[in-house]
Scaffold this active site. Structure first.
Site, PDB file in Angstrom:
ATOM      1  CB  ALA A 181      -0.923   0.006   1.206  1.00 34.52           C
ATOM      2  N   GLY A 210       1.707  -5.150   1.835  1.00 29.85           N
ATOM      3  CA  GLY A 210       0.568  -5.547   1.020  1.00 29.85           C
ATOM      4  C   GLY A 210       0.958  -6.185  -0.295  1.00 29.85           C
ATOM      5  CD  GLU A 229      -0.783  -8.004   4.043  1.00 32.17           C
ATOM      6  OE1 GLU A 229      -1.385  -8.289   5.094  1.00 32.17           O
ATOM      7  OE2 GLU A 229      -0.581  -6.835   3.665  1.00 32.17           O
ATOM      8  CD  GLU A 286       2.373  -4.969   6.466  1.00 34.63           C
ATOM      9  OE1 GLU A 286       1.736  -5.260   5.443  1.00 34.63           O
ATOM     10  OE2 GLU A 286       3.277  -5.716   6.930  1.00 34.63           O
TER      11      GLU A 286
END
Length: 257
Positions: A62, A107, A110, A131
């Protein structure tokens, strides 16, 4: 567009292309969802591969600036959207492969975790979920998918320290399923995808459902899931074709029925 989808020779290719690092914003995630849906509905695509146009990044995850500038409600809404989109990889009957050729962080990793299989290139890049170093947690599936993949203790140690690892270490830990020389990644992924694409689609879809639906159940329940997925295959054209081809020593021609 930051995410595109196309089908070639029964392989559906999703390409991430948002320079410089494939960091994603809401539009990126929406485009990824549309790409998954496009290939899920494309009968010509029998397998889905997620790849990057960058030679350095699979995806850095992100866009941190967007989160820093956003209010909590907006940020949480973005994360919920990512959950819905990433969950689509498991929901579609087609097998999904993440072709990791560079940094896969937060992300970005992910996305790879949401895919069914992860094939990575050797190289000097990092894979992980850092994170907590931002005061957050891996919130688009990382806290749930990574422990299921490599075990709770190993996953917690990586996530709580924000540690990223080399591709070699990622393979040793089970964070990626296969590691190949960088110059062979494209060819290897294509070979694997082609094998799946020309396989029996009903059987592959049933195998995927059996694995996903049974993985978190007690063994006796999971075995019942397996039986339920197997039963209709015996009545399929593809099973008759596959067994006939085996006995006749020829290549089967599967039609997905």
């Amino acid at each position: 567009m930051a995410v595109t989808a196309k089908t070639e020779d029964r392989i559906g290719w999703i390409t991430l292309d948002r320079p410089p690092a494939n960091s994603y914003d809401r539009a990126f995630v929406e485009e990824l969802g549309a790409a998954i849906d496009q290939l899920a509905e494309d009968d010509e695509a029998r397998v889905v591969v997620v790849r990057s146009s960058s030679d350095k990044f699979f995806s850095a995850g992100a866009d941190v600036k967007n989160f820093a500038d956003g209010d909590p409600d907006t940020n949480n809404d973005m994360v919920r959207l990512a959950h819905r989109v990433f969950d689509r990889f498991a929901a579609i009957p087609k097998l999904s492969i993440a072709a990791i050729n560079g940094h896969a962080l937060g992300g970005g990793y992910e996305i790879a975790l949401a895919c069914d299989v992860r094939i990575a290139a050797e190289g000097r890049y990092r894979i992980g979920l850092p994170e907590v170093t931002l005061g957050l947690l891996p919130g688009t599936g990382g806290t749930q998918r990574l422990p299921r993949l490599i075990g709770r203790g190993r996953a917690l140690l990586l996530m709580a320290t924000g540690t990223s690892v080399t591709p070699d270490e990622a393979e040793r830990l089970g964070m990626v399923d296969r590691l190949v020389p960088a110059e062979q990644l494209d060819e290897h992924v294509r070979e694997v995808a082609t094998t799946i694409a020309f396989g029996a689609p009903l059987a592959i879809a049933a195998t995927k459902r059996a694995v996903h639906e049974g993985a978190d159940r007690p063994l006796h329940e999971a075995l019942q899931v397996e039986l339920e997925q197997l039963a209709p295959l015996f009545a399929s054209h593809d099973a008759r074709e596959g067994m006939a081809a085996f006995l006749e020593k020829r290549r089967p021609d599967y039609e997905g029925r």
